[in-house]
Design a protein around this motif. Sequence first.
Motif, short mmCIF file in Angstrom:
data_model
loop_
_atom_site.label_atom_id
_atom_site.label_comp_id
_atom_site.label_asym_id
_atom_site.label_seq_id
_atom_site.Cartn_x
_atom_site.Cartn_y
_atom_site.Cartn_z
N TYR A 17 0.84 -1.20 0.00
CA TYR A 17 0.00 0.00 0.00
C TYR A 17 0.87 1.24 0.00
CZ TYR A 17 1.14 -0.30 4.96
OH TYR A 17 1.81 -0.40 6.15
N ARG A 18 0.31 2.35 -0.45
CA ARG A 18 1.04 3.61 -0.42
C ARG A 18 0.07 4.76 -0.13
NH1 ARG A 18 2.98 3.53 -6.78
NH2 ARG A 18 0.93 3.59 -7.76
N PHE A 19 0.52 5.67 0.71
CA PHE A 19 -0.23 6.87 1.05
C PHE A 19 0.28 8.02 0.19
CE2 PHE A 19 -1.01 4.28 4.74
CZ PHE A 19 -2.26 4.68 5.21
N ARG A 20 -0.63 8.85 -0.30
CA ARG A 20 -0.27 10.03 -1.11
C ARG A 20 -0.76 11.29 -0.40
NH1 ARG A 20 1.19 9.24 -6.53
NH2 ARG A 20 0.87 7.12 -7.35
N ASP A 21 -0.02 12.39 -0.63
CA ASP A 21 -0.43 13.68 -0.08
C ASP A 21 -1.38 14.38 -1.04
OD1 ASP A 21 1.09 14.72 -2.12
OD2 ASP A 21 2.66 15.54 -0.84
N PRO A 22 -1.90 15.56 -0.72
CA PRO A 22 -2.87 16.23 -1.62
C PRO A 22 -2.32 16.53 -3.01
CG PRO A 22 -2.98 17.20 0.57
CD PRO A 22 -1.81 16.27 0.58
N GLN A 23 -0.99 16.64 -3.16
CA GLN A 23 -0.40 16.89 -4.48
C GLN A 23 -0.11 15.61 -5.25
OE1 GLN A 23 0.86 18.63 -1.63
NE2 GLN A 23 -0.61 20.21 -2.23
N GLY A 24 -0.41 14.46 -4.65
CA GLY A 24 -0.20 13.20 -5.34
C GLY A 24 1.14 12.55 -5.06
N ARG A 25 2.00 13.17 -4.27
CA ARG A 25 3.29 12.57 -3.95
C ARG A 25 3.12 11.42 -2.97
NH1 ARG A 25 6.44 18.14 -2.71
NH2 ARG A 25 4.38 18.59 -1.90
N VAL A 26 3.86 10.35 -3.19
CA VAL A 26 3.83 9.21 -2.28
C VAL A 26 4.63 9.57 -1.03
CG1 VAL A 26 4.46 6.80 -1.97
CG2 VAL A 26 3.61 7.59 -4.18
N VAL A 27 3.98 9.48 0.14
CA VAL A 27 4.66 9.84 1.39
C VAL A 27 4.99 8.63 2.23
CG1 VAL A 27 3.65 12.14 1.46
CG2 VAL A 27 2.44 10.24 2.56
N TYR A 28 4.37 7.47 1.94
CA TYR A 28 4.70 6.27 2.71
C TYR A 28 4.33 5.04 1.91
CZ TYR A 28 5.14 2.86 6.44
OH TYR A 28 5.53 1.79 7.19
N VAL A 29 5.19 4.02 1.96
CA VAL A 29 4.96 2.73 1.31
C VAL A 29 5.14 1.64 2.36
CG1 VAL A 29 5.85 1.08 -0.37
CG2 VAL A 29 5.66 3.49 -0.99
N THR A 83 -0.84 13.97 7.05
CA THR A 83 -0.19 14.56 5.87
C THR A 83 -0.77 13.98 4.59
OG1 THR A 83 1.86 14.89 7.11
CG2 THR A 83 2.03 14.92 4.71
N ALA A 84 -1.14 12.69 4.63
CA ALA A 84 -1.67 12.01 3.45
C ALA A 84 -3.09 12.47 3.14
CB ALA A 84 -1.64 10.50 3.65
N ALA A 85 -3.51 12.22 1.90
CA ALA A 85 -4.87 12.55 1.48
C ALA A 85 -5.56 11.38 0.81
CB ALA A 85 -4.86 13.75 0.54
N SER A 86 -4.84 10.30 0.54
CA SER A 86 -5.45 9.11 -0.06
C SER A 86 -4.55 7.93 0.21
CB SER A 86 -5.64 9.30 -1.57
OG SER A 86 -4.40 9.38 -2.23
N VAL A 87 -5.13 6.73 0.04
CA VAL A 87 -4.36 5.50 0.18
C VAL A 87 -4.79 4.56 -0.93
CG1 VAL A 87 -6.02 4.46 1.79
CG2 VAL A 87 -3.65 3.64 1.75
N PRO A 101 9.70 7.89 -0.47
CA PRO A 101 8.70 8.51 0.42
C PRO A 101 9.36 9.12 1.65
CG PRO A 101 8.14 6.22 -0.14
CD PRO A 101 9.56 6.43 -0.52
N ARG A 102 8.86 10.26 2.07
CA ARG A 102 9.50 11.01 3.15
C ARG A 102 9.31 10.34 4.51
NH1 ARG A 102 6.07 16.42 4.51
NH2 ARG A 102 7.45 16.28 6.30
N PHE A 103 8.26 9.50 4.68
CA PHE A 103 8.01 8.88 5.98
C PHE A 103 8.57 7.47 6.10
CE2 PHE A 103 4.77 12.23 6.05
CZ PHE A 103 4.98 12.75 7.31
N VAL A 154 20.08 6.18 10.71
CA VAL A 154 18.70 6.35 10.28
C VAL A 154 17.93 7.15 11.32
CG1 VAL A 154 18.02 4.15 11.32
CG2 VAL A 154 16.59 5.15 9.55
N GLU A 155 17.09 8.08 10.84
CA GLU A 155 16.15 8.79 11.70
C GLU A 155 14.84 8.00 11.70
OE1 GLU A 155 15.71 12.71 10.23
OE2 GLU A 155 17.76 13.32 10.67
N LYS A 156 14.32 7.72 12.88
CA LYS A 156 13.08 6.94 12.99
C LYS A 156 11.89 7.86 12.72
CE LYS A 156 14.88 3.68 16.42
NZ LYS A 156 14.67 3.11 17.77
N VAL A 157 11.40 7.80 11.48
CA VAL A 157 10.26 8.64 11.13
C VAL A 157 8.94 7.91 11.34
CG1 VAL A 157 11.54 10.01 9.48
CG2 VAL A 157 10.51 7.89 8.74
N GLU A 158 8.99 6.70 11.87
CA GLU A 158 7.77 5.96 12.22
C GLU A 158 8.08 5.08 13.43
OE1 GLU A 158 6.75 2.89 9.40
OE2 GLU A 158 8.66 3.12 8.40
#
Length: 676
Positions: free
Chosen positions: A21-33, A63-67, A91-93, A289-293
């Motif tokens: 699965y992947r989450f996208r932000d309002p601009q359509g960029r993938v922010v998490y996979v 931050t996401a707007a769709s999955v 993805p940034r997250f 690594v920075e723990k972003v989750e």
Amino acid sequence: MTNPASYRPKPGEVPDSPGVYRFRDPQGRVVYVGKAKSLRQRLANYFQPLHQLHSRTATMVTTAASVEWTVVSTEVEALQLEYSWIKEFDPRFNVKYRDDKSYPYLAVTMGEEFPRVQVMRGAKRKGTRYFGPYAHAWAIRETVDLLLRVFPVRTCSPGVFKRAGQVGRPCLLGYIDKCSAPCVGKVTPEEHRALAQEFADFMGGSTSKYVKRVEAAMREAAAEMDFERAARLRDDAGALRKALEKSAVVLPDATDADVFALAEDELEAAVQVFHVRGGRVRGQRGWVVEKVEDLTTADLVHHLLQQVYGDSADQDDDGGGAAGGSEQVPREVLVPVEPTDPEQTAAWLSRLRGSRVEVRVPQRGDKRALLETVERNAVGALNLHKTRRGGDLTSRSLALQELQEALGLDEAPLRIECYDVSHLQGSEVVASMVVFEDGLPRKSEYRKFNVRGEGPDGRTDDLASMNEVLRRRFRRHLEQQAAEGGGGERVEQVSGPVSAEVQPGIDPTTGRARRFAYAPQLVVVDGGQPQVEAAAAALADLGVTDVALCGLAKRLEEVWLPGEDHPVVLPRTSEGLYLLQRLRDEAHRFAISAHRAKRSKSMTTSALDGVPGLGPARKQALMARFGTLKALRAATPEQVAEVPGVGPATAAAVLAALAGDAPAPAVDTATGELVD
């Protein structure tokens, strides 16, 4: 901030099967996979009340707007697809393991006709075998210097190699027998490739057979009373043994393993790995690594193995000895804790290697002792990282906050673009666009512009060039917005399985972000008030009102805003000023590099510009064949005519032009014959 309930899938829509699965932000960029054994159960975890989620997970879902999701047959396929998407969308997250420094490798370019041994850093290339990484480049050079006695492989750059072939004399290494001099034909390409293959095999762990071979030849020479050759072979055997002494023996012979260890706290983790081949430590590497989750140690190990060996799998073994997955993935992977889904991870690694790979936690003996040594290195690396970069994340956040306050922005500028213009007395004008996201460079988004003089009055000075570049950049963005959503309004996104529906900012044919798809929150130009006003005029003419603008003047590092008579002066210790300086310097570097490349290309072929019938492709073919205009000028018409696409008439015209004859002979493009 988005309410996750607005895009939560309806009950029953998500299948109860493996998938990614992947989450996208309002601009359509993938922010998490992510991947899951059961998509239904995994995605349900993200849509709990926000106060029940980990803080980083809550930030991601707001931050996401769709999955969207893709169903696969097996968990191994899910692992492979997850890695591919993380590699493609960055993805940034998602967890990103960053090297704590740029490690040098010993590389053998088996993909070239005449393989070369050299020190390499950065991304790996196809057709090249890599050994290491090493802690220091000088350690590689010492090893290479020892081995060149026995395996005299080429080490020179392409320019030196080509010049030696043109003049017919080898370089110094060829005279002192540390290079077999293939440049002048002392050995055939096949013989030189065999030497390079033996060098690579020795570095790969097949050491004993070469030492025994040299010692046998030494005894044979001594028996034949050829003591001079015997002495030389004795020194060669000593060089091989000395090279072997530089690698510590830590495990029994024939043991191939990668030993991983982690040291972590709540925010970051440091990773160290020892690469053991043939029982010897062949290289050491580290990541931070920075723990972003919210991650467990098993999750960290899972993502680590996925990134390390996924990158190795990208290097295809094309028959030229490339560093492919079969060569990079060892028989054993020793880790501090088992990764999540250990069976699937082992199956994936086995598929990459082409034979069974064991992923396990050593419990006793030499392997456990080595793991403890690697753990001590990881603890030291984390402490050193905290000392050096402890305030890095904090300082980036502070810099963005300071810019927001100083420039009067509604929110922190998470995406900043900086522009600079470079030229030489108005010629070969090039502009650069560099992009920083979250205070860090995003080099995949860098762009360069060849300035065409499309300003309001056709000028190409700095101000007109800046105006043209901003017009072109934001006109393209507005055109894409209009094509996707009609007038730049936000396109409604629907959660669900991956489909061919158009996502804002995403090319539906490739699934990747369009060029110039995302507008920045802040535009920075290199210059003072005049440059800022030129940029502001371009934005105003296009009707762009939602992008902030400023300029950074070099003399006093003043920040200029449009329409202001006085600059904003940030303190010299300001993190915001430091970020603007980094942006400006990076844009300047990128513009200078692009300008020099364009000028060099122009100067190389400028003497051939007036030759009739000689286009860019033929010019390039001539320069590839002869290297320099001097060599081309000294060639005979028959030699020039041997270049593909260049006939006798064109060859005569080329040589006449280079000889300074005026005018150059005309050539009939239809027949290729000289015209009187």
